[in-house]
Design an enzyme around this catalytic site. Sequence first.
Site, short mmCIF file in Angstrom:
data_model
loop_
_atom_site.label_atom_id
_atom_site.label_comp_id
_atom_site.label_asym_id
_atom_site.label_seq_id
_atom_site.Cartn_x
_atom_site.Cartn_y
_atom_site.Cartn_z
N ARG A 229 12.50 47.84 25.60
CA ARG A 229 12.17 49.18 26.08
C ARG A 229 10.75 49.14 26.64
NH1 ARG A 229 16.74 50.02 26.16
NH2 ARG A 229 17.97 51.62 25.10
N ASP A 253 12.20 43.81 32.48
CA ASP A 253 13.46 44.47 32.86
C ASP A 253 13.38 45.96 32.55
OD1 ASP A 253 16.24 44.42 33.73
OD2 ASP A 253 16.73 44.91 31.65
N GLU A 258 9.93 54.15 33.68
CA GLU A 258 11.01 53.73 34.57
C GLU A 258 11.94 54.85 35.01
OE1 GLU A 258 13.02 50.91 31.87
OE2 GLU A 258 14.71 52.29 31.79
N HIS A 290 16.16 47.45 34.67
CA HIS A 290 17.00 47.69 33.49
C HIS A 290 18.42 47.17 33.74
CE1 HIS A 290 16.78 50.30 29.69
NE2 HIS A 290 17.79 49.47 29.56
P1 NAI Z 1 19.34 45.25 16.74
O1 NAI Z 1 19.31 46.57 16.04
O2 NAI Z 1 20.48 44.31 16.47
O3 NAI Z 1 17.98 44.46 16.46
C1 NAI Z 1 16.72 45.04 16.45
C2 NAI Z 1 15.84 44.24 15.51
O4 NAI Z 1 14.53 44.78 15.58
C3 NAI Z 1 16.29 44.31 14.04
O5 NAI Z 1 16.35 43.01 13.48
C4 NAI Z 1 15.22 45.16 13.39
O6 NAI Z 1 15.00 44.82 12.02
C5 NAI Z 1 14.02 44.84 14.24
N1 NAI Z 1 12.95 45.81 14.12
C6 NAI Z 1 13.03 47.13 13.85
N2 NAI Z 1 11.80 47.66 13.78
C7 NAI Z 1 10.93 46.65 14.02
C8 NAI Z 1 9.51 46.57 14.05
N3 NAI Z 1 8.74 47.65 13.81
N4 NAI Z 1 8.96 45.38 14.33
C9 NAI Z 1 9.74 44.27 14.53
N5 NAI Z 1 11.07 44.29 14.49
C10 NAI Z 1 11.67 45.47 14.23
O7 NAI Z 1 19.23 45.59 18.29
P2 NAI Z 1 19.68 44.68 19.53
O8 NAI Z 1 21.09 44.96 19.87
O9 NAI Z 1 19.26 43.28 19.29
O10 NAI Z 1 18.80 45.33 20.69
C11 NAI Z 1 17.40 45.20 20.72
C12 NAI Z 1 16.83 46.17 21.74
O11 NAI Z 1 17.25 45.76 23.04
C13 NAI Z 1 17.35 47.62 21.62
O12 NAI Z 1 16.53 48.36 20.75
C14 NAI Z 1 17.28 48.13 23.02
O13 NAI Z 1 16.08 48.87 23.16
C15 NAI Z 1 17.23 46.89 23.89
N6 NAI Z 1 18.35 46.79 24.83
C16 NAI Z 1 18.07 46.62 26.16
C17 NAI Z 1 19.08 46.48 27.09
C18 NAI Z 1 18.81 46.25 28.55
O14 NAI Z 1 19.73 46.34 29.38
N7 NAI Z 1 17.59 45.93 28.95
C19 NAI Z 1 20.49 46.57 26.65
C20 NAI Z 1 20.68 46.68 25.23
C21 NAI Z 1 19.63 46.82 24.35
#
Ligand code: NAI
Length: 327
Positions: A229, A253, A258, A290
Amino acid sequence: MKTIAFFDAKEYDKPSFEACGERYGLKFRYFETKLCEDTADLSAGCDGVCLFVNDVLSAPVIDKLTAHGITVAALRCAGYNNVDLQYAKNRLKLMRVPAYSPYAVAEHAMAMLLTSIRRTHKAYIRTRDFNFSLNRLEGFDLHGKTAGIVGTGKIGKVFIDICKGFGMKILAYDKFPGKEDYYVPLNELFEKSDVISLHCPLTEETYHIVNAESIARMKKGAVIINTSRGGLIDAEALLQGIKERKIGAACLDVYEEESDVFFRDVSGHILEDDTLALLISMPNVLVTSHQAYLTKEALENIAETTCKNLDSYFTEGTTPNEVAFSR
Ligand code: NAI
């Protein structure tokens, strides 16, 4: 048949949602505009709304939706930093797509990294113009370098596997670390990584996690990748780090501001955002809008889970993949 107001609709959304909607008895009313206070009334006569990352579900928007009898919002994305969670609680049921293809995002992160450090985007333009010079195309090996992964959830874990495939050493930071021996404190990750890739959600804690102070800690020439993000990076500090030759490259990305430009063709217009314009103008900055999630597999999974979420709500009164109201 339930009717769903589908905001921020794009050409590539429709085939998968049409096919899925038919199977689940859902009819989508597509609106190209984003959901905001000015557009919320378009949901009149619909049974639910379907939203994406830059649609805004603020208190006034929620009031307008509920005034039209809407009780459910289906986010067709994983993140929900665009929702006023406190206000939505007890007013709207919120469901999301927690995972649709971690591979899509992680592979895009690596695609950006390779493009950026091996200068293939520059080479592509040169050879189309029959310029076969190699000057200023020098890159560096990933093998043996250290990748620092912030957030080791679904996407972060896939990215770690990809980096291991390239022979990289791994350091990681997560608020809830696992048992692997690659976990280190965040500052150590910033100090020791050659490549830093962000895969944590945007929360109050992670807002501007990359800022002037963390950039000062980084190695000279560090590469930053953000497919998570935009708000995770202080863009002004990043720009300064690039100008000072501290940051070797940035692969973005996502971008904090954005929502006014990404996903749209604004070529031929004057870009109002000076920071974005300057970032794009830098030879070591690569911006995609994105796009990381955009694969055939991810689009099909997004449509399937979103329709299933809505179907469960309308037919059984259950809310799978409900957005957690405390975070
Ligand atoms: P997920 O929920 O599986 O993993 C997120 C990880 O971040 C978890 O292990 C969590 O413990 C950790 N986390 C939470 N708070 C934290 C903090 N303060 N410091 C460090 N780590 C922390 O999520 P996933 O599926 O891996 O997605 C990650 C991010 O990718 C999403 O939040 C979303 O914003 C982004 N995303 C971007 C896309 C794109 O097209 N550019 C598409 C899908 C997701």
